[in-house]
Design an enzyme around this catalytic site. Structure first.
Site, PDB file in Angstrom:
ATOM      1  N   CYS A  90      29.710 -16.124  20.773  1.00  0.00           N
ATOM      2  CA  CYS A  90      28.740 -17.132  21.254  1.00  0.00           C
ATOM      3  C   CYS A  90      27.579 -17.225  20.261  1.00  0.00           C
ATOM      4  O   CYS A  90      27.049 -16.214  19.806  1.00  0.00           O
ATOM      5  CB  CYS A  90      28.232 -16.764  22.646  1.00  0.00           C
ATOM      6  N   CYS A 131      24.020 -15.404  20.749  1.00  0.00           N
ATOM      7  CA  CYS A 131      24.038 -14.043  21.286  1.00  0.00           C
ATOM      8  C   CYS A 131      24.069 -12.988  20.176  1.00  0.00           C
ATOM      9  O   CYS A 131      24.856 -13.081  19.238  1.00  0.00           O
ATOM     10  CB  CYS A 131      25.250 -13.867  22.192  1.00  0.00           C
ATOM     11  N   LEU A 140      28.197 -21.007  31.406  1.00  0.00           N
ATOM     12  CA  LEU A 140      28.592 -22.393  31.173  1.00  0.00           C
ATOM     13  C   LEU A 140      27.885 -22.949  29.932  1.00  0.00           C
ATOM     14  O   LEU A 140      28.531 -23.360  28.977  1.00  0.00           O
ATOM     15  CB  LEU A 140      28.269 -23.217  32.431  1.00  0.00           C
ATOM     16  N   CYS A 185      31.167  -7.269  20.589  1.00  0.00           N
ATOM     17  CA  CYS A 185      31.875  -8.316  21.335  1.00  0.00           C
ATOM     18  C   CYS A 185      32.582  -9.221  20.330  1.00  0.00           C
ATOM     19  O   CYS A 185      32.132  -9.366  19.204  1.00  0.00           O
ATOM     20  CB  CYS A 185      30.856  -9.135  22.133  1.00  0.00           C
ATOM     21  N   CYS A 235      20.744  -9.505  25.269  1.00  0.00           N
ATOM     22  CA  CYS A 235      21.994  -8.837  24.888  1.00  0.00           C
ATOM     23  C   CYS A 235      22.069  -8.440  23.427  1.00  0.00           C
ATOM     24  O   CYS A 235      22.032  -9.280  22.542  1.00  0.00           O
ATOM     25  CB  CYS A 235      23.169  -9.782  25.102  1.00  0.00           C
ATOM     26  N   CYS A 261      21.774  -3.517  34.350  1.00  0.00           N
ATOM     27  CA  CYS A 261      22.663  -4.384  33.583  1.00  0.00           C
ATOM     28  C   CYS A 261      23.425  -3.502  32.594  1.00  0.00           C
ATOM     29  O   CYS A 261      22.814  -2.835  31.766  1.00  0.00           O
ATOM     30  CB  CYS A 261      21.820  -5.434  32.848  1.00  0.00           C
ATOM     31  N   GLU A 279      23.703  -0.508  24.799  1.00  0.00           N
ATOM     32  CA  GLU A 279      22.434  -0.659  25.501  1.00  0.00           C
ATOM     33  C   GLU A 279      22.623  -1.091  26.942  1.00  0.00           C
ATOM     34  O   GLU A 279      23.613  -1.726  27.307  1.00  0.00           O
ATOM     35  CB  GLU A 279      21.524  -1.627  24.742  1.00  0.00           C
TER      36      GLU A 279
END
Ligand code: SAH
Length: 344
Positions: free
Chosen positions: A117, A120, A216, A113, A334, A106, A93
């Site tokens: 995280c 996400c 961060l 991935c 995301c 973007c 996407e």
């Protein structure tokens, strides 16, 4: 024999390939323009190239073209979220955001991935594979063709960890900012990383003018570890040192991304520690109200907590913005759209 991914070649490589076929260098330039300025979807669109040469390219090269599976257009702000199919059937996407100053895209850098995280959606099913330079570029080319407008800014903040696909990322930046191609200024390209420290040092040596954004999301090592598994490999102090080094080597101000999660990282204590952490750094902090995903029970911070967090940073003289939430109504965060599509 594996076919050459012709849209991933830079002009020198393309010139070399064509010379090995007995062609003149100016042919390479013509073909490069078809690939990277005209964004052709077939070799036969290259009308100033002989049929014979087109046939040779068809035989020996692969022309990467993404297929638009779906586009969702936000009624709130015109943001467009695209779902593209790759030639192997994988889905990725990309998002188009329209600002007064231009169009920003973007892009995803990987299918899935492996960074894990916690908040996400891209990482829920792990990493499938890296994207090739052509596949990252094509996201921009297809979107530009779809809206019939130029793209002025590119952020590598879609699915995937760009520094986990380092060589292809560098090639992509090189092709995207090439004056013979789209010629997007490196200053208008941002790469976002969860903080793979050795790669951040390597990137600083490439002497690029891109902006580095560091995810961060916490102001202490302990809390960061809870949200981001990568923190088990690199301590928060090491990550910040790598950011300072990036600024020293490139002169480019770092952007810190800080997703605010209600009750998790949005307290006065968090913001006080954050001020200490980035004190004296030439940086910009982008606060992102977390976009809740249904697989996790994280919630957004309260409005007044977000504003309080921002005000406290500003009082310390830190440059800070709250990311405008765009495309909230279209699975903006995301990996959400791909995930929902695959589930169906
Ligand atoms: N892997 C890279 C780039 C991809 S994500 C990175 O980690 O930086 C782009 C940004 O969106 C990152 O800061 C990421 O942590 C953040 N993000 C991902 N999912 C989110 C969500 N549901 N809500 C808010 N921010 C999110």
């Amino acid at each position: 024999m594996e076919k050459t991914d012709i849209r991933s070649l830079d002009l020198d490589e393309l010139t070399g390939l064509l010379q090995s076929w007995g062609e003149k260098p100016f042919r390479a330039k013509q073909i490069y323009q078809w690939l990277h300025i005209r964004h052709v979807t077939s070799f036969d669109e290259m009308t100033n190239i002989s049929v014979k040469l087109r046939e040779r390219m068809k035989e020996e090269c692969e022309l990467v073209v993404l297929q638009q599976e779906l586009v969702q257009i936000s009624k709130l702000d015109g943001t467009r979220k695209y779902l593209f199919a790759l030639s192997d059937g994988n889905m990725i996407e990309s998002v188009l955001m329209r600002y007064k100053h231009g169009n920003s895209v973007c892009v995803s850098s990987q299918v899935g991935c492996r960074m894990g995280c916690r908040f996400c959606a891209s990482t829920l099913d792990g990493l499938v594979r890296n994207l090739r330079p052509s596949e990252i570029l094509e996201q921009i080319y297809r979107i530009s063709a779809d809206i019939g407008e130029r793209i002025s800014n590119v952020v590598v903040m879609g699915s995937g960890e760009p520094l986990d696909n380092y060589d292809n990322l560098l090639k992509f930046i090189h092709l995207l900012s090439d004056e013979n191609g789209l010629n997007i200024s490196q200053r208008n390209i941002t790469v976002s990383t969860c903080g793979i420290v050795p790669r951040m040092y390597e990137l600083a040596e490439e002497k690029l003018q891109i902006t580095l954004a560091l995810s961060l999301h916490a102001s202490s090592q302990e809390k960061r570890k809870e949200l981001m598994p990568i923190a088990n490999s690199y301590d928060i102090a090491e990550v910040l040192q790598a950011c300072r080094n990036y600024f020293e080597k490139t002169g480019r101000r770092i952007t810190f991304e800080y997703s605010l999660v209600g009750g998790v990282n949005d307290t006065n204590e968090d913001v006080a520690r954050l001020c200490e952490l980035v004190k004296g750094m030439n940086c910009h902090i982008n606060l992102i109200p977390v976009n809740p995903i249904k697989e996790r029970d994280y919630v957004q911070s309260e409005k007044h907590d977000i504003l309080n967090f921002k005000n406290r940073l500003e009082k310390t003289g830190i440059n800070v913005t709250i990311r405008r939430e765009m495309g909230r109504d279209i699975d903006g965060a995301c990996g959400q759209l791909r995930k929902r599509f695959l589930e169906r």
